[in-house]
Design a protein around this motif. Sequence first.
Motif, PDB file in Angstrom:
ATOM      1  N   PHE A 123      29.374  -0.646  69.649  1.00 56.19           N
ATOM      2  CA  PHE A 123      29.648  -0.893  71.068  1.00 56.19           C
ATOM      3  C   PHE A 123      30.706  -1.985  71.195  1.00 56.19           C
ATOM      4  CE2 PHE A 123      28.879  -2.582  75.325  1.00 56.19           C
ATOM      5  CZ  PHE A 123      28.647  -1.441  76.060  1.00 56.19           C
ATOM      6  N   VAL A 124      31.712  -1.750  72.022  1.00 54.40           N
ATOM      7  CA  VAL A 124      32.757  -2.763  72.210  1.00 54.40           C
ATOM      8  C   VAL A 124      32.430  -3.550  73.473  1.00 54.40           C
ATOM      9  CG1 VAL A 124      35.200  -3.117  72.713  1.00 54.40           C
ATOM     10  CG2 VAL A 124      34.496  -1.329  71.103  1.00 54.40           C
TER      11      VAL A 124
ATOM     12  N   GLY B 126      29.379   7.309  82.543  1.00 53.95           N
ATOM     13  CA  GLY B 126      30.100   7.223  81.268  1.00 53.95           C
ATOM     14  C   GLY B 126      30.554   5.827  80.893  1.00 53.95           C
ATOM     15  N   LEU B 127      29.841   4.799  81.375  1.00 59.37           N
ATOM     16  CA  LEU B 127      30.287   3.431  81.062  1.00 59.37           C
ATOM     17  C   LEU B 127      29.478   2.776  79.946  1.00 59.37           C
ATOM     18  CD1 LEU B 127      31.176   1.915  84.568  1.00 59.37           C
ATOM     19  CD2 LEU B 127      32.608   3.172  82.973  1.00 59.37           C
ATOM     20  N   GLY B 128      28.546   3.520  79.337  1.00 55.33           N
ATOM     21  CA  GLY B 128      27.879   2.962  78.159  1.00 55.33           C
ATOM     22  C   GLY B 128      26.420   2.581  78.338  1.00 55.33           C
ATOM     23  N   LYS B 129      25.770   3.032  79.409  1.00 56.29           N
ATOM     24  CA  LYS B 129      24.361   2.666  79.624  1.00 56.29           C
ATOM     25  C   LYS B 129      23.464   3.289  78.540  1.00 56.29           C
ATOM     26  CE  LYS B 129      24.413   4.497  83.764  1.00 56.29           C
ATOM     27  NZ  LYS B 129      25.804   4.933  83.889  1.00 56.29           N
ATOM     28  N   THR B 130      23.660   4.587  78.324  1.00 55.56           N
ATOM     29  CA  THR B 130      22.851   5.276  77.312  1.00 55.56           C
ATOM     30  C   THR B 130      23.089   4.650  75.941  1.00 55.56           C
ATOM     31  OG1 THR B 130      23.039   7.277  78.607  1.00 55.56           O
ATOM     32  CG2 THR B 130      22.397   7.556  76.307  1.00 55.56           C
ATOM     33  N   HIS B 131      24.349   4.326  75.684  1.00 55.68           N
ATOM     34  CA  HIS B 131      24.697   3.712  74.400  1.00 55.68           C
ATOM     35  C   HIS B 131      23.904   2.404  74.219  1.00 55.68           C
ATOM     36  CE1 HIS B 131      28.046   2.992  71.281  1.00 55.68           C
ATOM     37  NE2 HIS B 131      27.092   2.097  71.071  1.00 55.68           N
TER      38      HIS B 131
ATOM     39  N   LYS C  50      36.735   3.554  67.927  1.00 54.28           N
ATOM     40  CA  LYS C  50      36.327   4.945  67.689  1.00 54.28           C
ATOM     41  C   LYS C  50      37.236   5.586  66.636  1.00 54.28           C
ATOM     42  CE  LYS C  50      33.342   5.193  71.249  1.00 54.28           C
ATOM     43  NZ  LYS C  50      31.958   5.471  71.272  1.00 54.28           N
TER      44      LYS C  50
ATOM     45  N   ARG D 250      33.580   8.337  78.393  1.00 51.75           N
ATOM     46  CA  ARG D 250      33.373   9.674  77.822  1.00 51.75           C
ATOM     47  C   ARG D 250      34.678  10.465  77.896  1.00 51.75           C
ATOM     48  NH1 ARG D 250      29.151  11.129  80.814  1.00 51.75           N
ATOM     49  NH2 ARG D 250      27.645  10.019  79.564  1.00 51.75           N
TER      50      ARG D 250
ATOM     51  N   GLU E 143      37.034   9.183  75.265  1.00 52.00           N
ATOM     52  CA  GLU E 143      36.664   9.725  73.950  1.00 52.00           C
ATOM     53  C   GLU E 143      37.138  11.170  73.810  1.00 52.00           C
ATOM     54  OE1 GLU E 143      32.407   9.314  73.812  1.00 52.00           O
ATOM     55  OE2 GLU E 143      32.579   7.778  72.291  1.00 52.00           O
TER      56      GLU E 143
HETATM   57  N1  LIG Z   1      31.717  -0.385  75.349  1.00 51.59           N
HETATM   58  C1  LIG Z   1      31.655   0.751  74.637  1.00 51.59           C
HETATM   59  N2  LIG Z   1      31.941   0.738  73.316  1.00 51.59           N
HETATM   60  C2  LIG Z   1      31.921   1.872  72.590  1.00 51.59           C
HETATM   61  N3  LIG Z   1      31.627   3.085  73.100  1.00 51.59           N
HETATM   62  C3  LIG Z   1      31.331   3.155  74.407  1.00 51.59           C
HETATM   63  C4  LIG Z   1      31.325   2.003  75.242  1.00 51.59           C
HETATM   64  N4  LIG Z   1      30.995   2.378  76.486  1.00 51.59           N
HETATM   65  C5  LIG Z   1      30.788   3.688  76.442  1.00 51.59           C
HETATM   66  N5  LIG Z   1      30.996   4.176  75.205  1.00 51.59           N
HETATM   67  C6  LIG Z   1      30.899   5.575  74.745  1.00 51.59           C
HETATM   68  O1  LIG Z   1      31.173   6.405  75.861  1.00 51.59           O
HETATM   69  C7  LIG Z   1      30.332   7.543  75.858  1.00 51.59           C
HETATM   70  C8  LIG Z   1      29.577   7.600  77.167  1.00 51.59           C
HETATM   71  O2  LIG Z   1      28.676   6.513  77.223  1.00 51.59           O
HETATM   72  P1  LIG Z   1      27.177   6.632  77.755  1.00 51.59           P
HETATM   73  O3  LIG Z   1      26.661   8.021  77.561  1.00 51.59           O
HETATM   74  O4  LIG Z   1      26.402   5.525  77.174  1.00 51.59           O
HETATM   75  O5  LIG Z   1      27.435   6.404  79.301  1.00 51.59           O
HETATM   76  P2  LIG Z   1      26.400   6.354  80.496  1.00 51.59           P
HETATM   77  O6  LIG Z   1      26.749   5.141  81.274  1.00 51.59           O
HETATM   78  O7  LIG Z   1      25.017   6.464  80.006  1.00 51.59           O
HETATM   79  O8  LIG Z   1      26.796   7.660  81.297  1.00 51.59           O
HETATM   80  P3  LIG Z   1      25.941   8.537  82.341  1.00 51.59           P
HETATM   81  O9  LIG Z   1      26.019   7.795  83.635  1.00 51.59           O
HETATM   82  O10 LIG Z   1      26.702   9.824  82.382  1.00 51.59           O
HETATM   83  O11 LIG Z   1      24.562   8.664  81.824  1.00 51.59           O
HETATM   84  C9  LIG Z   1      29.417   7.406  74.664  1.00 51.59           C
HETATM   85  O12 LIG Z   1      29.912   8.189  73.613  1.00 51.59           O
HETATM   86  C10 LIG Z   1      29.505   5.932  74.297  1.00 51.59           C
HETATM   87  O13 LIG Z   1      29.376   5.730  72.901  1.00 51.59           O
END
Ligand SMILES: Nc1ncnc2c1ncn2[C@@H]1O[C@H](COP(=O)(O)OP(=O)(O)OP(=O)(O)O)[C@@H](O)[C@H]1O
Length: 435
Positions: A109-110, A143-148, A277, A302, A305
Amino acid sequence: MKFLGATIDTIVLGVPSSFFQKWVTDKYLAMIKEAISAVNGKSYQIEFHIAEEKPEAATEAKPEKEAKPSREKDKDKDRDKDKEKEKDKEKDKKELVPNLNPKYTFESFVSGPSNQFAYAASQAVANKPATNYNPLFIYGGVGLGKTHLVNAIGNHILAKNPKAKICYYSSEKFMNEMINSLRYKKMDEFRNKFRKMDLLLIDDIQFMAGKEATQEEFFHTFNALYESHKQIVVTSDKFPKDIPGLEERLRSRFEWGLIADIQPPGIETKVAILKKKSDMHAVNLPDDVALFLAEGANSNIRELEGMLIRLEAFASLTGQEITLSMAREVMKDIIVEKTRDITVEMIQKTVAEHFRIKVSELKSDKRIKTLVVPRQIAIYICRELTKASYPEIGEKFGGKDHSTIIHSVKKIEKQLAGDDEFKATVEDIRKKLFT
Ligand SMILES: Nc1ncnc2c1ncn2[C@@H]1O[C@H](COP(=O)(O)OP(=O)(O)OP(=O)(O)O)[C@@H](O)[C@H]1O
């Protein structure tokens, strides 16, 4: 064959029978392992779980042929009990395989200004679960990284304690499973499963909005875990009070702990994510290409990526190095959409403001250096970001000849190739145009 879950170093696959397992192991195990390590960049153990070969009911319904002596019966009972215990153990084992994504770790994670708070809060929770921040509520756009981040919390805790009972569920999955449990009268099982977790991660809670029965069930699960000092982490696309249809009692519980937001990333963070990445994929992504993609993408990581994967696939399939001109060509359908809105007039205004000169001076024929350089930069950016032809650009720069425009573009290209400070100035202006 079904993907059942993964831990930090093991992937669990469900198979219908031991014969099937043997067949897959003999024929495909090496291939499966190779494919997984190609995708994830590290190797995993593969574990198989065999689904029940005989339905339980059928065995129970079988009538006994003869009455057995009572000692025999007692032995049978003991054996049955043992079998039950084994079954329970087996079920527990299945339930306890945390369905975390092993790729989503803190290391991958960045962090940057836009997500620093959520990142630090997640690390704090992972290092000391159920201590200071319970529940942790992470919210932010798509797609801002919550799941990550929530997976990273789970993976971190699991790495420290492989026996930790961790459950990662989307709220939709929670709801579907609850509905099924109601249907098949297995609610006790459903409840017990969640209530014995050490860490419950629920993603996209906003989908529970308006689903009263699901919220009610989750509310009780929440209370049970909270009271036994177990960590709960929830994500959402909105702040709790902005989720319409979310019951007050749940909303207030989410506010008991820590609420951390993730904002859309700036250009620098997007570039850093792309570099990370591409490093993970062992692909060389030049800085100017990373910047080009970062500027062209929305804030959704996302999507960013997706662009990188497209570019990497193109480079790999054609056997070429990734370059800026290749990226422009490969992304033309995706990024043109964004650049189409940028007009020659916008560029002139932005460049003039950057150099603190007037637009009229930019368009003039005056040959002093403080005007010539900004003019040439503006012309170069017009060529780069708009669809205007050389004569059209000439027209908008006070009626200049198209050869003057070509000369300006070449001049800037040459200087960009050898002067980093100059390159940074041009990038700075381009950034202003995209924000
Ligand atoms: N800060 C970060 N560093 C590295 N990868 C990231 C970062 N933020 C997001 N990603 C990557 O972007 C992709 C989308 O992130 P993620 O699924 O966590 O978003 P989300 O906020 O859960 O989206 P949603 O609202 O659609 O559920 C993933 O592959 C994740 O690894």
